[in-house]
Design a protein around this motif. Structure first.
Motif, PDB file in Angstrom:
ATOM      1  N   ALA A 102       0.836  -1.204   0.000  1.00 27.21           N
ATOM      2  CA  ALA A 102       0.000   0.000   0.000  1.00 27.21           C
ATOM      3  C   ALA A 102       0.870   1.253   0.000  1.00 27.21           C
ATOM      4  N   PRO A 103       0.294   2.394  -0.380  1.00 25.58           N
ATOM      5  CA  PRO A 103       1.015   3.662  -0.242  1.00 25.58           C
ATOM      6  C   PRO A 103       1.351   3.940   1.225  1.00 25.58           C
ATOM      7  N   PRO A 104       2.243   4.888   1.473  1.00 25.71           N
ATOM      8  CA  PRO A 104       2.616   5.188   2.863  1.00 25.71           C
ATOM      9  C   PRO A 104       1.422   5.580   3.729  1.00 25.71           C
ATOM     10  N   ILE A 105       0.497   6.348   3.154  1.00 23.21           N
ATOM     11  CA  ILE A 105      -0.722   6.767   3.855  1.00 23.21           C
ATOM     12  C   ILE A 105      -1.898   6.477   2.933  1.00 23.21           C
ATOM     13  N   PHE A 106      -2.979   5.903   3.458  1.00 21.58           N
ATOM     14  CA  PHE A 106      -4.089   5.531   2.582  1.00 21.58           C
ATOM     15  C   PHE A 106      -5.389   5.439   3.369  1.00 21.58           C
ATOM     16  N   ALA A 107      -6.493   5.551   2.634  1.00 16.55           N
ATOM     17  CA  ALA A 107      -7.825   5.300   3.187  1.00 16.55           C
ATOM     18  C   ALA A 107      -8.106   3.810   3.071  1.00 16.55           C
ATOM     19  N   LEU A 108      -8.688   3.246   4.118  1.00 16.78           N
ATOM     20  CA  LEU A 108      -8.849   1.793   4.211  1.00 16.78           C
ATOM     21  C   LEU A 108     -10.307   1.456   4.478  1.00 16.78           C
ATOM     22  N   ALA A 109     -10.882   0.613   3.628  1.00 17.74           N
ATOM     23  CA  ALA A 109     -12.266   0.166   3.810  1.00 17.74           C
ATOM     24  C   ALA A 109     -12.318  -1.344   3.658  1.00 17.74           C
ATOM     25  N   GLY A 110     -13.140  -1.997   4.486  1.00 14.32           N
ATOM     26  CA  GLY A 110     -13.300  -3.441   4.368  1.00 14.32           C
ATOM     27  C   GLY A 110     -14.677  -3.868   4.807  1.00 14.32           C
ATOM     28  N   LEU A 111     -15.202  -4.896   4.129  1.00 11.14           N
ATOM     29  CA  LEU A 111     -16.525  -5.432   4.427  1.00 11.14           C
ATOM     30  C   LEU A 111     -16.383  -6.864   4.924  1.00 11.14           C
ATOM     31  N   SER A 112     -17.065  -7.193   6.007  1.00 10.10           N
ATOM     32  CA  SER A 112     -17.089  -8.538   6.569  1.00 10.10           C
ATOM     33  C   SER A 112     -15.673  -8.967   6.946  1.00 10.10           C
ATOM     34  N   MET A 113     -15.155 -10.067   6.385  1.00 14.95           N
ATOM     35  CA  MET A 113     -13.781 -10.457   6.686  1.00 14.95           C
ATOM     36  C   MET A 113     -12.808  -9.351   6.302  1.00 14.95           C
ATOM     37  N   GLY A 114     -13.125  -8.614   5.234  1.00 16.64           N
ATOM     38  CA  GLY A 114     -12.282  -7.485   4.854  1.00 16.64           C
ATOM     39  C   GLY A 114     -12.199  -6.441   5.946  1.00 16.64           C
ATOM     40  N   GLY A 115     -13.300  -6.231   6.653  1.00 21.86           N
ATOM     41  CA  GLY A 115     -13.281  -5.303   7.776  1.00 21.86           C
ATOM     42  C   GLY A 115     -12.436  -5.814   8.925  1.00 21.86           C
ATOM     43  N   ILE A 116     -12.466  -7.133   9.147  1.00 22.62           N
ATOM     44  CA  ILE A 116     -11.643  -7.735  10.200  1.00 22.62           C
ATOM     45  C   ILE A 116     -10.164  -7.587   9.856  1.00 22.62           C
ATOM     46  N   ILE A 117      -9.818  -7.804   8.584  1.00 26.39           N
ATOM     47  CA  ILE A 117      -8.437  -7.578   8.159  1.00 26.39           C
ATOM     48  C   ILE A 117      -8.074  -6.107   8.316  1.00 26.39           C
ATOM     49  N   ALA A 118      -8.998  -5.218   7.974  1.00 21.94           N
ATOM     50  CA  ALA A 118      -8.735  -3.778   8.116  1.00 21.94           C
ATOM     51  C   ALA A 118      -8.405  -3.435   9.564  1.00 21.94           C
ATOM     52  N   MET A 119      -9.102  -4.049  10.512  1.00 20.27           N
ATOM     53  CA  MET A 119      -8.801  -3.779  11.916  1.00 20.27           C
ATOM     54  C   MET A 119      -7.414  -4.282  12.301  1.00 20.27           C
ATOM     55  N   GLU A 120      -6.974  -5.383  11.698  1.00 19.63           N
ATOM     56  CA  GLU A 120      -5.618  -5.873  11.959  1.00 19.63           C
ATOM     57  C   GLU A 120      -4.579  -4.959  11.312  1.00 19.63           C
ATOM     58  N   VAL A 121      -4.860  -4.452  10.124  1.00 13.73           N
ATOM     59  CA  VAL A 121      -3.987  -3.443   9.511  1.00 13.73           C
ATOM     60  C   VAL A 121      -3.861  -2.244  10.446  1.00 13.73           C
ATOM     61  N   LEU A 122      -4.985  -1.799  10.963  1.00 14.62           N
ATOM     62  CA  LEU A 122      -4.992  -0.674  11.894  1.00 14.62           C
ATOM     63  C   LEU A 122      -4.172  -0.989  13.146  1.00 14.62           C
ATOM     64  N   ARG A 123      -4.301  -2.192  13.649  1.00 16.78           N
ATOM     65  CA  ARG A 123      -3.532  -2.582  14.839  1.00 16.78           C
ATOM     66  C   ARG A 123      -2.031  -2.529  14.574  1.00 16.78           C
ATOM     67  N   GLN A 124      -1.626  -2.999  13.382  1.00 18.89           N
ATOM     68  CA  GLN A 124      -0.199  -3.059  13.069  1.00 18.89           C
ATOM     69  C   GLN A 124       0.393  -1.695  12.726  1.00 18.89           C
ATOM     70  N   ALA A 125      -0.377  -0.843  12.062  1.00 20.50           N
ATOM     71  CA  ALA A 125       0.193   0.413  11.552  1.00 20.50           C
ATOM     72  C   ALA A 125      -0.826   1.544  11.591  1.00 20.50           C
TER      73      ALA A 125
END
Length: 226
Positions: free
Chosen positions: A42-65
């Motif tokens: 991904a770019p250094p800074i980005f907008a992140l959206a996820g649906l269902s499992m995608g949302g769960i992955i988005a929360m893990e992305v948020l946790r990491q960075a």
């Protein structure tokens, strides 16, 4: 078991205004590596959206960075770890897919994307069911196993959501009739992120991007561009 076609109305609406990157969600069997792949590409800074499992992955992305997320949208998802009774049901489903293929498991899963009284009510819903089956078959059995293991073993992300910075515009959205990730999961997320905009989409179940694209796009438009 979806691919970029889950977001066809959103790609059509927004791709001429912003670059959109749809990422695969079945290349690993755990949320940590799925999130790391996103961050690595991904770019250094980005907008992140996820649906269902995608949302769960988005929360893990948020946790990491968390410092790399400019905007956050969580659609029809769940911040909690998997419930024990759901975990126990995973093994026979995975075994069935390995032995007999996807057809039977998906036939029992896809109806849960709709409210019970709506599933066969319109040609549009029948078209969405056909699309979901096509996406699942395109993804294949290995994707189902990887996704099942990643969902089964995921972290609870409620503490992660409590730390979302007030400078990060956040949208929490769900279909009013979502059976898999019900409205109360989203009011919980709103309580964890008080500055978030909570949108409940009438007439939609688990897949509002396809079931109510106009209302969903309106919410995403406000999130992305205001």
């Amino acid at each position: 078991m979806c691919d970029a076609r889950l977001y066809t109305p959103q790609i059509s609406a927004f791709s001429h205004r912003v670059p959109i990157h749809i990422v695969p969600v079945s290349t690993h069997n755990n949320m940590q590596d799925l999130a790391k792949d996103i961050l690595d590409n991904a770019p250094p800074i980005f907008a992140l959206a996820g649906l269902s499992m995608g949302g769960i992955i988005a929360m893990e992305v948020l946790r990491q960075a968390p410092h790399r997320i400019a905007k956050l949208a969580l659609l029809d998802t769940n911040p909690k770890a998997e419930a024990e009774e759901v975990k126990q049901g995973r093994e026979p489903l995975m075994a069935s897919v390995q032995q007999h293929g996807l057809a039977e498991v998906m036939a029992n899963t896809i109806p849960k994307y709709f409210s019970p009284d709506e599933i066969l009510s319109t040609k549009k819903n029948l078209d969405i069911i056909e699309l979901c089956n096509t996406m699942a078959q395109s993804s294949g059995a290995e994707a189902y196993i990887n996704q099942s293991l990643a969902l089964r073993d995921r972290y609870d992300q409620q503490e992660t959501l409590k730390k979302v910075d007030t400078n990060v515009p956040t949208l929490i959205l769900c279909g009013e009739s979502d059976q898999l990730c019900p409205v109360e999961r989203h009011t919980l997320m709103k309580s964890l992120i008080p500055h978030a905009d909570l949108q409940i989409i009438k007439g939609a179940g688990h897949l509002p991007t396809l079931q109510s694209p106009e209302q969903t796009n309106f919410a995403l438009e406000n999130w992305l561009f205001t």
